[in-house]
Design a protein around this motif. Structure first.
Motif, PDB file in Angstrom:
ATOM      1  N   LEU A 491      15.608   9.737   5.281  1.00 49.14           N
ATOM      2  CA  LEU A 491      14.314  10.378   5.568  1.00 49.14           C
ATOM      3  C   LEU A 491      13.206   9.348   5.755  1.00 49.14           C
ATOM      4  CD1 LEU A 491      14.551  13.366   3.055  1.00 49.14           C
ATOM      5  CD2 LEU A 491      14.760  13.468   5.541  1.00 49.14           C
ATOM      6  N   GLU A 495      10.461   8.406   9.110  1.00 49.36           N
ATOM      7  CA  GLU A 495       9.036   8.075   9.091  1.00 49.36           C
ATOM      8  C   GLU A 495       8.760   6.742   9.790  1.00 49.36           C
ATOM      9  OE1 GLU A 495       7.566  10.131   4.879  1.00 49.36           O
ATOM     10  OE2 GLU A 495       7.601   7.949   5.079  1.00 49.36           O
ATOM     11  N   SER A 545      10.044  11.447   1.236  1.00 50.64           N
ATOM     12  CA  SER A 545       9.387  11.767   2.492  1.00 50.64           C
ATOM     13  C   SER A 545       9.178  13.274   2.551  1.00 50.64           C
ATOM     14  CB  SER A 545      10.254  11.323   3.676  1.00 50.64           C
ATOM     15  OG  SER A 545       9.751  11.881   4.873  1.00 50.64           O
ATOM     16  N   LYS A 546       8.023  13.691   2.998  1.00 48.51           N
ATOM     17  CA  LYS A 546       7.717  15.122   3.075  1.00 48.51           C
ATOM     18  C   LYS A 546       8.203  15.763   4.378  1.00 48.51           C
ATOM     19  CE  LYS A 546       5.354  15.852  -0.797  1.00 48.51           C
ATOM     20  NZ  LYS A 546       5.556  14.594  -1.528  1.00 48.51           N
ATOM     21  N   ILE A 547       8.813  14.940   5.250  1.00 50.28           N
ATOM     22  CA  ILE A 547       9.231  15.476   6.543  1.00 50.28           C
ATOM     23  C   ILE A 547      10.302  16.561   6.386  1.00 50.28           C
ATOM     24  CG2 ILE A 547      10.991  13.689   6.944  1.00 50.28           C
ATOM     25  CD1 ILE A 547       8.689  15.282   9.600  1.00 50.28           C
ATOM     26  N   ARG A 550       8.707  19.867   5.496  1.00 50.74           N
ATOM     27  CA  ARG A 550       8.113  20.518   6.671  1.00 50.74           C
ATOM     28  C   ARG A 550       9.177  21.278   7.467  1.00 50.74           C
ATOM     29  NH1 ARG A 550       3.386  17.274   9.838  1.00 50.74           N
ATOM     30  NH2 ARG A 550       1.928  17.092   8.098  1.00 50.74           N
ATOM     31  N   TRP A 565      17.708  20.062  11.583  1.00 49.87           N
ATOM     32  CA  TRP A 565      17.351  18.807  12.247  1.00 49.87           C
ATOM     33  C   TRP A 565      17.779  18.854  13.708  1.00 49.87           C
ATOM     34  CZ3 TRP A 565      14.044  16.039   9.713  1.00 49.87           C
ATOM     35  CH2 TRP A 565      14.041  16.047   8.312  1.00 49.87           C
ATOM     36  N   MET A 584       7.897  16.562  16.004  1.00 47.40           N
ATOM     37  CA  MET A 584       7.311  16.757  14.675  1.00 47.40           C
ATOM     38  C   MET A 584       7.434  15.480  13.835  1.00 47.40           C
ATOM     39  SD  MET A 584       8.422  19.537  11.742  1.00 47.40           S
ATOM     40  CE  MET A 584       9.792  18.559  11.131  1.00 47.40           C
ATOM     41  N   ILE A 585       8.585  14.795  13.946  1.00 48.46           N
ATOM     42  CA  ILE A 585       8.812  13.566  13.185  1.00 48.46           C
ATOM     43  C   ILE A 585       7.835  12.478  13.630  1.00 48.46           C
ATOM     44  CG2 ILE A 585      10.465  11.668  12.846  1.00 48.46           C
ATOM     45  CD1 ILE A 585      12.703  13.887  13.047  1.00 48.46           C
ATOM     46  N   HIS A 588       4.405  13.250  12.374  1.00 44.49           N
ATOM     47  CA  HIS A 588       4.320  13.023  10.931  1.00 44.49           C
ATOM     48  C   HIS A 588       4.056  11.540  10.644  1.00 44.49           C
ATOM     49  CE1 HIS A 588       5.096  13.657   6.667  1.00 44.49           C
ATOM     50  NE2 HIS A 588       5.992  12.680   6.694  1.00 44.49           N
ATOM     51  N   SER A 589       4.727  10.658  11.366  1.00 48.77           N
ATOM     52  CA  SER A 589       4.489   9.216  11.195  1.00 48.77           C
ATOM     53  C   SER A 589       3.033   8.883  11.501  1.00 48.77           C
ATOM     54  CB  SER A 589       5.401   8.397  12.112  1.00 48.77           C
ATOM     55  OG  SER A 589       6.753   8.644  11.832  1.00 48.77           O
TER      56      SER A 589
END
Length: 694
Positions: A491, A495, A545-547, A550, A565, A584-585, A588-589
Motif C-alpha cells: 500500500l 502512495e 496507508s489510507k488508500i 478509501r 483494486w 484515485m491512487i 491520493h498521492s
C-alpha cells in the motif's frame, strides 16, 4: 545391523529391517553387501531373496542420514547394487507395499523381481530437485520401456505394482504369501545355470527414441520452467539411450552432483524436511499419549465450516454440523454436496463414495447435539463477542476431555480459552480457505493448552492430510501477522508511485501464486478493513496507508462486489486494471504531497519479501514459532510463496542476511521508512555470518 539373514532350504533371505520404511542407511547398505557375500561363500545356498520387513520393501534413502557423512560412506547404494547385480547366484527381489527411490533402484539391480499387488513403485527424487543417482535413469527405461519410464522419472509419481503386471519389470505377480512364492521362484531360477539376466544388458527398444525425447523436452519446458531436475532427468536418460548404459550412468552421476548444489534442490529438500520437522514440538515428547478422536463437531456451515467438515468426512470421521438457522444449514449441506459432485465429474470420486461421505454428516440446530463429540471446531464470525457466546455455550454442553478448537485467524486465543472453565482443552485450529483444499493448518497454542491436546491435534492433522505448524498466541499468529506487513508495504508503494497491476506482476514474476492486490480482491477487501479499524483503536502508533480505506468506503470489496483494486466481469475471475482506481491512487498521492516516482520491480520484490522476513525474524525472537522452517512451511503451504525458493526465511538465507539488513536499512531511510523496525535477529545473524537455518 538393520538387515536380517536367514536360510530356507537352500535359499538365503536378506531382509531389510530398518523401520519405518527400511531406509537404505549405512548399516542397511553394509548388511545387504555382507548378506550377498555370505550367500556366495555358502555352497548350500543356490539363490537369494531380497525383501523388506514390516510396511515396505524399501522407501529409499534414510532421511536421518541426509547431509551427514554416512550418506556418502561406502558401501554407497551404487556399490550395493553392483554387489547384488554381480552375484553369481541369482537374486530375487520380493517387493511389497513400497519400493521407491533407492529402494526401487536396488530392486532393479536384482536379476529377478516378484511383486505383490498394491505396492507403490516410484522414483520420486525429482520432487527433491535431484534425480535417481544409483542407475535408476538407466535401468527403469530398460525394465519398462522408454516412454513409461521417462514419465515416471520426470514426474516422480508412484504407480501401483499391479499396473505394471505383464511388463518386463516383474517376472511374477504374487497374490498369496509373497515370501513363500518368492522362495519357490528362487528355487526354480537357482536350479538353472547362469549367467542370470541383468537389466543393464537389455536394449531400450523404441521406434523413434530421439523424437520421443525431444517431445518430452518440449513438454517439460512448458511445465517445469523453474525446476532444472526434470530437464536433467531427460539428459541422463538420453545419454543411456544413445550411448549405452555405462555412459548413461556417468552422465546420471554428473547431473546428480550438479543438481544437489542448485538453489531449487536446496529449497525442495528444505521443504521436505521442514514438513517433517513441523510435526515435532520441542517440549511435547513424541510418545505423549493422544486423546481419542472418533466424532467431530463443526460450528458454522458457511464456506469455512463446510470445508472443515469435508476434511474430516474425507478421512472417515463422522461430523455433527451445527447452524443456528435451517436455511443456512441446508445451504451449507448443498454447497458440500456441490463440491463433491464437482469431484465426481472430474472422475476422482464415485457417486457411491459421495453418498457415503454425505452420510457421515449429521446436521443440527442445537448445541446439545455436540455433547458426544471428541473435537469441536468453531468457524463463526471473526469477532470476540461472537466467540464468547460460542465458547460459553460449548463449556456447558461438551463432554469432559473434549477438545474445543477455534478457527480464529487473528484473535487472542487466551481470551477465547478464558470464556471456558477448561482452558487446557482449548486450542486454535486455523484452516485456510478453501479449507477442503489448502494444506496448511496453523495450530495455535494457548498459555494453558495441554500437551496431550497439542499431540492429538497434530495427529488429527496428519489424518486429514494437513501440514500442521504450531504457533504461539499473537495478533495474526504466524501467517497473517507477517502478511499484514507485506500488505502495508504494498500500500505504501501505491502512495509512492506504483499501481496495483505493477506490484502484482512483479511479485508474481518472482513466483508468488498471486500478488497482494489480486489476493485482497479474492479474500475480500473488507476483511483487511476490519483489521485496520481494530488496529486504529488498539495500536494507534502503527501507521497505514489510507488508500485501502478509501477503496472500501467506495464499496469495492473485491470479486464479490464486481470491483476492488481491479474491475471484474460477471462469470469472469480475471482481474482487469481499473482506470478510476488508478486515478484515485494518483490523486491520493497528490493530496499527501508525495511526488510519485518510478518504482522498479526489484524494489517491489525486496520490500514485499523482506517485510515478511523481518516480521518472521521477530516471530522467532518472541518464540511464536519454534524454528525458521516452520515459518517457511506456513508460507509454502498457505500463502503461495514459490516452492523453488523454499520460503521467506530460506530465501533470506540464500540472499545473505548481510544483504537483507542493508536493504532494510536503505528502505527505512526512504519515505514511509518508519514502517521498518529491523529485527534484532537479522542484525545479530548478519554480524555472525549465520542464516535462519544455520
Amino acid at each position: 545391523m538393520a538387515v536380517d539373514y536367514t536360510t530356507h532350504d537352500g535359499i538365503a533371505v536378506i531382509t531389510l529391517n530398518n523401520p519405518p520404511v527400511n531406509g537404505l542407511g549405512l548399516s542397511t547398505r553394509m548388511g545387504i553387501v555382507e548378506g550377498i557375500d555370505r550367500a556366495q561363500h555358502d555352497p548350500a545356498v543356490k539363490a537369494i531373496v531380497l525383501t523388506g520387513a514390516g510396511k515396505a520393501f524399501s522407501g529409499g534413502a534414510d532421511i536421518t542420514e541426509f547431509n551427514t557423512p554416512k550418506a556418502f560412506q561406502e558401501p554407497t547404494l551404487a556399490t550395493v547394487i553392483k554387489a547384488v547385480e554381480g552375484s553369481a547366484k541369482p537374486v530375487v527381489a520380493a517387493i511389497h507395499s513400497v519400493a521407491m527411490g533407492g529402494g526401487l533402484e536396488l530392486a532393479l539391480g536384482a536379476h529377478y523381481r516378484v511383486a505383490a499387488p498394491g505396492a507403490q513403485i516410484a522414483l520420486p527424487e525429482v520432487k527433491l530437485g535431484i534425480l535417481p543417482g544409483a542407475g535408476g535413469t538407466q535401468r527403469l527405461p530398460r525394465a519398462l520401456g522408454l516412454e513409461a519410464a521417462l514419465n515416471m522419472i520426470v514426474s516422480g509419481t508412484p504407480v501401483m505394482s499391479e499396473k505394471l503386471a505383464g511388463t518386463p519389470m516383474f517376472d511374477q505377480m504374487v497374490e498369496g504369501n509373497l515370501l513363500e512364492d518368492a522362495l519357490a521362484f528362487a528355487r526354480k531360477v537357482g536350479a538353472q545355470s547362469g549367467p542370470h539376466p541383468k537389466i543393464r544388458d537389455r536394449n531400450i527398444g523404441h521406434p523413434n527414441a530421439a523424437g520421443f525425447i525431444q517431445f518430452a523436452r518440449n513438454s517439460v519446458a512448458g511445465v517445469a520452467k523453474q525446476y532444472p531436475a526434470p530437464h536433467k532427468c531427460i539428459d541422463a536418460i538420453e545419454a543411456g539411450v544413445l550411448k549405452g548404459f555405462d555412459h548413461g550412468v556417468k552422465v546420471e552421476r554428473e547431473c546428480f552432483l550438479a543438481l544437489v548444489q542448485t538453489p531449487e534442490s536446496k529449497a525442495l529438500r528444505h521443504a521436505f524436511f521442514g514438513e517433517r520437522a513441523a510435526s515435532k514440538i520441542p517440549d511435547v515428547p513424541s510418545d505423549t499419549p493422544a486423546r481419542n478422536i472418533d466424532k467431530v463437531g463443526v460450528i458454522g456451515a458457511g464456506t469455512m465450516g463446510g470445508g472443515i467438515a469435508m476434511n474430516f468426512v474425507n478421512a472417515g470421521l463422522p461430523v455433527t454440523l451445527l447452524e443456528m438457522k435451517q436455511d443456512a444449514l441446508e445451504r451449507g449441506l448443498a454447497t458440500i454436496r456441490k463440491n463433491y459432485e464437482a469431484t465426481v465429474k472430474k472422475g476422482k470420486l464415485t457417486m457411491e463414495a459421495l453418498e457415503q461421505r454425505m452420510s457421515l454428516i449429521t446436521p443440527t440446530l442445537t448445541y446439545e447435539a455436540l455433547g458426544d463429540a471428541d473435537l469441536i471446531i468453531e468457524a463463526v464470525y471473526e469477532e470476540l463477542g461472537v466467540k464468547e457466546q460460542v465458547f460459553t455455550r460449548l463449556d456447558e454442553v461438551a463432554k469432559p476431555g473434549a477438545i474445543l478448537a477455534s478457527n480464529t485467524s487473528t484473535l487472542d486465543l487466551n481470551k477465547i480459552a478464558a470464556f471456558t472453565k477448561r482452558p487446557q482443552d482449548v486450542v486454535g485450529m486455523h484452516f485456510f480457505s478453501p479449507a477442503n483444499v489448502m494444506k496448511l493448518l496453523e495450530v495455535v497454542r494457548g498459555k494453558d493448552t495441554a500437551k496431550d491436546v497439542l499431540a492429538t491435534v497434530m495427529q488429527v492433522a496428519k489424518k486429514i492430510r494437513k501440514t500442521a505448524v504450531v504457533s504461539g498466541v499473537c495478533d495474526g499468529f504466524i501467517g497473517n501477522r507477517m502478511v499484514e506487513q507485506y500488505v502495508r508495504q504494498a500500500l505504501f508503494m501505491l502512495e509512492e508511485g506504483a499501481l496495483p497491476a505493477q506490484v502484482d506482476k512483479a511479485i508474481e514474476k518472482f513466483g508468488f501464486a498471486m500478488g497482494p492486490f489480486r489476493m485482497s480482491d479474492l479474500a475480500g477487501n473488507d476483511i483487511g478493513w476490519a483489521i485496520r479499524k481494530r488496529r486504529y483503536q488498539e495500536e494507534p502508533h502503527m501507521r497505514y496507508s489510507k488508500i485501502a480505506d478509501r477503496l472500501c468506503e467506495a464499496g469495492r470489496f473485491g470479486q464479490k462486489t464486481g470491483g476492488g483494486w481491479y474491475d471484474y466481469k460477471a462469470g469472469d475471475r480475471n482481474a482487469y486494471p481499473s482506470k478510476p482506481i488508478d486515478e484515485m491512487i494518483v490523486a491520493h498521492s497528490k493530496e499527501l504531497g508525495i511526488e510519485r516516482r518510478k518504482i522498479s520491480d526489484d524494489e517491489i520484490v525486496e520490500r514485499l519479501v523482506f517485510a515478511l522476513v523481518n516480521e518472521g525474524a521477530k516471530i522467532l525472537e518472541e518464540g511464536i514459532a519454534s524454528k525458521a522452517s516452520d515459518i517457511d512451511m506456513v508460507y509454502l503451504t498457505g500463502y503461495g510463496f514459490p516452492l523453488w525458493r523454499g520460503g521467506p526465511m530460506l530465501y533470506a538465507d540464500s540472499v545473505g542476511l548481510y544483504n537483507v539488513e542493508r536493504a532494510i536499512r536503505r528502505y527505512a531511510a526512504q519515505p514511509n521508512g518508519d514502517a521498518w523496525q529491523i529485527a534484532a535477529g537479522i542484525v545479530e545473524r548478519a554480524a555472525q555470518g549465520r542464516g535462519f537455518n544455520s
